[in-house]
Write an enzyme that holds these catalytic residues in place. Structure first.
Site, PDB file in Angstrom:
ATOM      1  CB  SER A 195      50.280 -17.594  55.904  1.00  0.00           C
ATOM      2  OG  SER A 195      49.510 -16.672  56.655  1.00  0.00           O
TER       3      SER A 195
ATOM      4  CE1 TYR B 264      54.324 -17.068  59.749  1.00  0.00           C
ATOM      5  CE2 TYR B 264      52.539 -15.615  59.068  1.00  0.00           C
ATOM      6  CZ  TYR B 264      53.018 -16.889  59.340  1.00  0.00           C
ATOM      7  OH  TYR B 264      52.187 -17.982  59.185  1.00  0.00           O
TER       8      TYR B 264
END
Length: 246
Positions: free
Chosen positions: A143, A157
């Site tokens: 990501s 995350y």
């Protein structure tokens, strides 16, 4: 069809919805034989049916990426069904966004189990096979939060995605010249990932995704990495909506 994709056997985790399902459709349309794995078998079957209706080749496998024995069993089943695995796409992921001060350790555990351990279990299942066949391609979904910390709210995350990016790069250095390794690092993409947040941060997350790009944007990036000649290793692709600053 793309010469570098046609006929390759591609195993995709998290293949029932979102990026995984769209990548399966895109690769199957370009001639890949697609094996999709996730917990929700009915949704997998729906994706397979849609691919087969357009003349593609696909099979569904029920699997929980947090169970390393299931991941190994599915890899073995794909080899039994298709004869080999050429590409693994570690796509399964969770993104519950929440300030660390709320101390939701269940969410922390889930992200570590799915995003990090799930990726490692996928690698563990295919790497010995790739070494034995002297070829293979491992594609890990990281990501933009794996190259820049998403805080407040996305700290854990980001931690899992930084780890995925680091493992991807370390693996690339270890596997030698016959096995390719790629990190895909998307920004806001329209998928179920944005729905994993509950509580105080849910509205903020949905706002962040208002300019999200469609899932096939990532699928095309993955296809680009796969279709390169065997001596070309696309190591990382970062893609964002043009309006996204983070």
């Amino acid at each position: 069809m793309s010469q570098g994709i046609e006929g390759k056997v591609v195993l995709i985790t998290g293949g029932s919805t979102g990026l995984g399902a769209e990548t399966a459709r895109v690769l199957a349309a370009r001639g890949a034989k697609v094996a999709i794995a996730a917990r929700r078998k009915q949704k997998l079957d729906d994706v397979v049916a849609a691919i087969e209706a357009k003349g593609g080749s696909a099979r569904a496998y029920a699997m929980d990426v947090t169970d390393k024995h299931q991941v190994e069993a599915v890899a073995a089943a794909v080899v039994a069904d298709f004869g080999r695995i050429d590409v693994l796409i570690n796509n399964a992921g969770l993104m519950p966004i929440r300030p660390m001060a709320e101390v939701n350790t269940d969410e922390w555990d889930a992200m570590i189990d799915v995003n990090l351990k799930g990726t490692l279990y996928g690698i563990a299942a295919v790497l010995p096979r790739f070494i034995a066949q002297d070829s293979g391609h491992i594609i890990n979904l990281s990501s933009v939060a794996g190259i820049k910390v998403f805080a407040p709210g996305g700290t854990v995350y980001s931690g899992t995605k930084f780890a995925v990016s680091a493992i991807t790069e370390g693996l690339r250095q270890e596997v030698g010249e016959k096995i390719r390794v790629t990190a895909i690092e998307p920004g806001a993409v329209d998928s179920d990932l944005k729905l994993g947040t509950s509580g105080t941060a849910a509205e903020t997350v949905l706002g962040f995704y208002k300019d999200a790009i469609p899932a096939d944007s990532v699928a095309r990036a993955i296809a680009f990495a796969i279709e390169q000649p065997a001596d070309v290793d696309i190591n990382a692709i970062v893609l964002r909506p043009t309006r996204q600053v983070f």
